[in-house]
Scaffold this motif. Structure first.
Motif, PDB file in Angstrom:
ATOM      1  N   ARG A  84       0.789  -1.363  -0.169  1.00 19.63           N
ATOM      2  CA  ARG A  84      -0.150   0.154   0.319  1.00 19.63           C
ATOM      3  C   ARG A  84       0.669   0.790   0.048  1.00 19.63           C
ATOM      4  O   ARG A  84       0.569   2.377  -0.632  1.00 19.63           O
ATOM      5  CB  ARG A  84      -1.178  -0.071   1.126  1.00 19.63           C
ATOM      6  CG  ARG A  84      -1.638   0.927   1.684  1.00 19.63           C
ATOM      7  CD  ARG A  84      -3.019   1.058   2.650  1.00 19.63           C
ATOM      8  NE  ARG A  84      -4.041   0.998   1.909  1.00 19.63           N
ATOM      9  CZ  ARG A  84      -4.884   0.218   3.062  1.00 19.63           C
ATOM     10  NH1 ARG A  84      -4.992   0.730   3.865  1.00 19.63           N
ATOM     11  NH2 ARG A  84      -6.126  -0.296   1.990  1.00 19.63           N
ATOM     12  N   HIS A  85       1.749   1.301   0.959  1.00 22.89           N
ATOM     13  CA  HIS A  85       3.028   2.381   1.133  1.00 22.89           C
ATOM     14  C   HIS A  85       3.956   2.490   0.723  1.00 22.89           C
ATOM     15  O   HIS A  85       4.611   3.876   0.247  1.00 22.89           O
ATOM     16  CB  HIS A  85       2.848   2.919   2.358  1.00 22.89           C
ATOM     17  CG  HIS A  85       1.487   2.626   2.874  1.00 22.89           C
ATOM     18  ND1 HIS A  85       0.394   3.969   2.960  1.00 22.89           N
ATOM     19  CD2 HIS A  85       0.631   1.729   4.105  1.00 22.89           C
ATOM     20  CE1 HIS A  85      -1.057   4.134   3.971  1.00 22.89           C
ATOM     21  NE2 HIS A  85      -0.474   2.787   4.420  1.00 22.89           N
ATOM     22  N   GLY A  86       4.427   1.246   0.287  1.00 27.46           N
ATOM     23  CA  GLY A  86       5.938   1.241  -0.382  1.00 27.46           C
ATOM     24  C   GLY A  86       6.435   1.487   0.678  1.00 27.46           C
ATOM     25  O   GLY A  86       6.785   0.386   1.467  1.00 27.46           O
ATOM     26  N   GLU A  87       8.031   2.231   1.236  1.00 27.19           N
ATOM     27  CA  GLU A  87       9.159   1.858   2.187  1.00 27.19           C
ATOM     28  C   GLU A  87       8.495   2.743   2.884  1.00 27.19           C
ATOM     29  O   GLU A  87       8.025   3.439   2.816  1.00 27.19           O
ATOM     30  CB  GLU A  87      10.187   2.081   1.569  1.00 27.19           C
ATOM     31  CG  GLU A  87      10.955   1.665   1.239  1.00 27.19           C
ATOM     32  CD  GLU A  87      12.324   2.181   0.128  1.00 27.19           C
ATOM     33  OE1 GLU A  87      12.248   3.316   0.891  1.00 27.19           O
ATOM     34  OE2 GLU A  87      12.791   1.284   0.011  1.00 27.19           O
ATOM     35  N   GLN A  88       8.607   1.426   4.498  1.00 26.27           N
ATOM     36  CA  GLN A  88       7.994   2.206   5.558  1.00 26.27           C
ATOM     37  C   GLN A  88       8.405   2.122   6.145  1.00 26.27           C
ATOM     38  O   GLN A  88       9.494   1.471   7.058  1.00 26.27           O
ATOM     39  CB  GLN A  88       6.704   1.426   6.368  1.00 26.27           C
ATOM     40  CG  GLN A  88       5.303   1.291   5.650  1.00 26.27           C
ATOM     41  CD  GLN A  88       4.432   0.061   5.765  1.00 26.27           C
ATOM     42  OE1 GLN A  88       4.363  -0.791   5.541  1.00 26.27           O
ATOM     43  NE2 GLN A  88       2.811   1.057   6.594  1.00 26.27           N
ATOM     44  N   ALA A  89       8.930   3.720   6.934  1.00 29.63           N
ATOM     45  CA  ALA A  89      10.147   3.745   8.230  1.00 29.63           C
ATOM     46  C   ALA A  89       9.876   3.809  10.181  1.00 29.63           C
ATOM     47  O   ALA A  89       8.041   3.591   9.972  1.00 29.63           O
ATOM     48  CB  ALA A  89      10.129   5.628   7.716  1.00 29.63           C
ATOM     49  N   TYR A  90      10.821   3.728  10.090  1.00 28.10           N
ATOM     50  CA  TYR A  90      10.363   3.135  11.557  1.00 28.10           C
ATOM     51  C   TYR A  90      11.850   3.265  12.225  1.00 28.10           C
ATOM     52  O   TYR A  90      12.745   4.059  11.907  1.00 28.10           O
ATOM     53  CB  TYR A  90       9.730   1.911  11.979  1.00 28.10           C
ATOM     54  CG  TYR A  90      11.321   0.659  11.625  1.00 28.10           C
ATOM     55  CD1 TYR A  90      12.159   0.022  12.669  1.00 28.10           C
ATOM     56  CD2 TYR A  90      10.985   0.598  10.451  1.00 28.10           C
ATOM     57  CE1 TYR A  90      12.848  -0.929  11.485  1.00 28.10           C
ATOM     58  CE2 TYR A  90      11.779  -0.428   9.695  1.00 28.10           C
ATOM     59  CZ  TYR A  90      12.689  -1.000  10.016  1.00 28.10           C
ATOM     60  OH  TYR A  90      14.279  -1.832  10.128  1.00 28.10           O
ATOM     61  N   ASN A  91      12.003   3.325  13.829  1.00 25.91           N
ATOM     62  CA  ASN A  91      13.433   3.684  14.610  1.00 25.91           C
ATOM     63  C   ASN A  91      13.644   2.596  14.669  1.00 25.91           C
ATOM     64  O   ASN A  91      13.790   1.688  15.027  1.00 25.91           O
ATOM     65  CB  ASN A  91      13.206   4.068  15.590  1.00 25.91           C
ATOM     66  CG  ASN A  91      14.426   4.634  16.603  1.00 25.91           C
ATOM     67  OD1 ASN A  91      15.439   4.340  16.079  1.00 25.91           O
ATOM     68  ND2 ASN A  91      14.680   5.582  17.396  1.00 25.91           N
ATOM     69  N   ASP A  92      15.549   1.941  13.680  1.00 27.02           N
ATOM     70  CA  ASP A  92      15.982   1.165  13.565  1.00 27.02           C
ATOM     71  C   ASP A  92      16.526   0.764  14.912  1.00 27.02           C
ATOM     72  O   ASP A  92      17.703  -0.365  15.279  1.00 27.02           O
ATOM     73  CB  ASP A  92      17.285   1.230  12.293  1.00 27.02           C
ATOM     74  CG  ASP A  92      18.234   2.340  12.857  1.00 27.02           C
ATOM     75  OD1 ASP A  92      18.124   3.161  13.375  1.00 27.02           O
ATOM     76  OD2 ASP A  92      18.916   2.484  11.974  1.00 27.02           O
ATOM     77  N   ASP A  93      16.798   1.726  15.536  1.00 28.39           N
ATOM     78  CA  ASP A  93      17.683   1.014  17.215  1.00 28.39           C
ATOM     79  C   ASP A  93      16.324   0.175  18.528  1.00 28.39           C
ATOM     80  O   ASP A  93      16.570  -0.427  19.144  1.00 28.39           O
ATOM     81  CB  ASP A  93      17.769   2.956  18.566  1.00 28.39           C
ATOM     82  CG  ASP A  93      19.337   3.459  17.283  1.00 28.39           C
ATOM     83  OD1 ASP A  93      19.635   3.162  17.054  1.00 28.39           O
ATOM     84  OD2 ASP A  93      18.440   4.887  17.875  1.00 28.39           O
ATOM     85  N   SER A  94      15.530   0.226  17.916  1.00 33.16           N
ATOM     86  CA  SER A  94      14.168  -0.624  18.122  1.00 33.16           C
ATOM     87  C   SER A  94      14.168  -1.987  18.172  1.00 33.16           C
ATOM     88  O   SER A  94      14.203  -3.117  18.814  1.00 33.16           O
ATOM     89  CB  SER A  94      12.652   0.340  18.251  1.00 33.16           C
ATOM     90  OG  SER A  94      12.469  -0.299  16.711  1.00 33.16           O
ATOM     91  N   ALA A  95      14.578  -1.635  16.561  1.00 37.39           N
ATOM     92  CA  ALA A  95      14.641  -3.812  15.970  1.00 37.39           C
ATOM     93  C   ALA A  95      16.231  -3.897  16.553  1.00 37.39           C
ATOM     94  O   ALA A  95      16.636  -5.255  17.023  1.00 37.39           O
ATOM     95  CB  ALA A  95      14.622  -3.187  14.627  1.00 37.39           C
ATOM     96  N   ARG A  96      16.834  -3.443  16.128  1.00 29.96           N
ATOM     97  CA  ARG A  96      18.616  -3.937  16.799  1.00 29.96           C
ATOM     98  C   ARG A  96      18.062  -4.609  18.755  1.00 29.96           C
ATOM     99  O   ARG A  96      19.152  -5.333  18.385  1.00 29.96           O
ATOM    100  CB  ARG A  96      19.426  -2.678  16.858  1.00 29.96           C
ATOM    101  CG  ARG A  96      19.995  -2.662  15.400  1.00 29.96           C
ATOM    102  CD  ARG A  96      21.172  -1.874  15.113  1.00 29.96           C
ATOM    103  NE  ARG A  96      21.611  -0.606  15.783  1.00 29.96           N
ATOM    104  CZ  ARG A  96      20.767   0.000  14.853  1.00 29.96           C
ATOM    105  NH1 ARG A  96      21.167   0.067  13.150  1.00 29.96           N
ATOM    106  NH2 ARG A  96      20.995   1.765  14.898  1.00 29.96           N
TER     107      ARG A  96
END
Length: 362
Positions: free
Chosen positions: A125-137
């Motif tokens: 729906r939106h293509g690339e979706q941003a988030y905070n990569d600090d949380s993922a790590r």
């Protein structure tokens, strides 16, 4: 009052179902396998309906208090449901591998099912979706550590030392969660949030849940969790009767528990992905996986020590491989602060692989 009752009709329906189930429990358990399986299906349906309202009120709280508090409430609620159901099922049908299989199934469901489907749908729906990569790590390394300590190392611990290692595991999980919780709600809370551009609102428009009370949402969320636990009490018994002698794979019961506990998270994560709020998806999917391991393990290990009945927590070789492949793929996909449909598909294929392996008994 009438409007409130209409809004909470799913909870009311689940309450009626719980009362009927307890009143007819004996008939359900002695009516044969078909009756038990039908009752199990209906009870699971009622649990999902209650979970819909739990998810709604978690969203209300998330909007009012913001991340990471809102999603933390949702994941903790799910873990509470899981612990209650596991405790009930182990009481009625002791199975040394049920806790291990349920945690494994929950991690596969959260990391591959929820994250994969949400990233796939959101990416389309939106293509690339941003988030905070600090949380993922942060989440990823915590999940790897927690699962390694509690579900990989135990396979190499001699049976005569299980009590000592169980006590160590409890302490290690409590310590990990204590430090993590301090980071999540303290000075490093920005790790788990992302500043999205505010969408323009029409003049005079209010937030989606502006008219709903925070206190009412907290009360109804707690009531929903209690109601889910009550329904699960009867469901665990009918499920045991329905599966007895059926030849169903051992993973079925674990899958049911994991799916029930994750149902509010699934709905909330998909809504967040479609609304282009990938940070909420990451917090829910990875936060739920971490909470499942780091909170369920010490509670169930404490119960094992209390009852002097050891649990088999060491994962099988197939489970270990699937977990490590999942965490490696997640580490690669969640390293750049953006998700897309291809990354979502890789996780969803892993989830399909997990389902296939479970159906053939691996």
């Amino acid at each position: 009052m009438r409007a409130v009752l209409k809004e909470e009709r799913f909870l009311l329906l689940a309450l009626v179902a719980a009362l009927v189930a307890y009143a007819t429990e004996d008939s359900l358990l002695h009516g044969g396998r078909l009756v038990a399986l039908i009752a199990t299906g209906l009870l699971i349906g009622m649990i999902v309906l209650a979970s819909v309202r739990v998810a709604h009120h978690a969203e209300v709280l998330a909007e009012k208090v913001g991340d990471p508090y809102g999603t933390m409430i949702l994941t903790l609620s799910a873990v509470l449901v899981e612990v209650v159901i596991l405790g009930i099922m182990l009481t009625h049908h002791p199975a040394p591998t049920l806790v291990r299989d349920t945690i494994y199934a929950a991690v596969m469901l959260d990391l591959n099912g929820i994250l994969g489907l949400a990233a796939l749908m959101g990416g389309l729906r939106h293509g690339e979706q941003a988030y905070n990569d600090d949380s993922a790590r942060t989440y990823s390394v915590m999940i790897l550590t927690a699962m390694g300590v509690s579900m990989v190392v135990p396979e190499f611990v001699p049976r005569e030392h299980w009590r000592l290692y169980s006590a160590f595991t409890i302490g290690a999980m409590v310590l990990l969660y204590g430090v993590f919780l301090r980071m999540q709600v303290g000075a490093h809370s920005y790790f788990f949030s992302y500043s999205y551009p505010e969408k323009r609102r029409k003049a005079g428009a209010e937030p989606a849940h502006a008219g709903e009370s925070r206190k009412r949402s907290i009360l109804l969320l707690c009531a929903g969790v209690v109601l889910i636990g009550a329904l699960a009490e009867v469901m665990s018994k009918t499920l045991g009767v329905g599966l007895a002698g059926s030849g169903a794979p051992p993973m079925v019961a674990a899958l049911v528990v994991a799916a029930i506990s994750a149902s509010p998270e699934i709905l909330t994560a998909l809504r967040a992905a479609l609304a282009n709020r990938m940070q909420s998806v990451v917090n829910i999917a990875l936060g739920a996986s971490l909470s499942t391991v780091i909170l369920t393990v010490p509670v169930m290990e404490a119960l094992a020590l209390y009852s002097d009945q050891p649990l088999r927590m060491g994962m099988t070789p197939v489970q270990t491989v699937m977990v490590f492949i999942t965490l490696i793929v997640a580490a690669i996909n969640l390293n750049d602060g953006e998700t897309n449909a291809i990354e979502g598909m890789t996780h969803f294929v892993l989830f399909a692989t997990f389902i296939m392996l479970s159906l053939i008994g691996l």
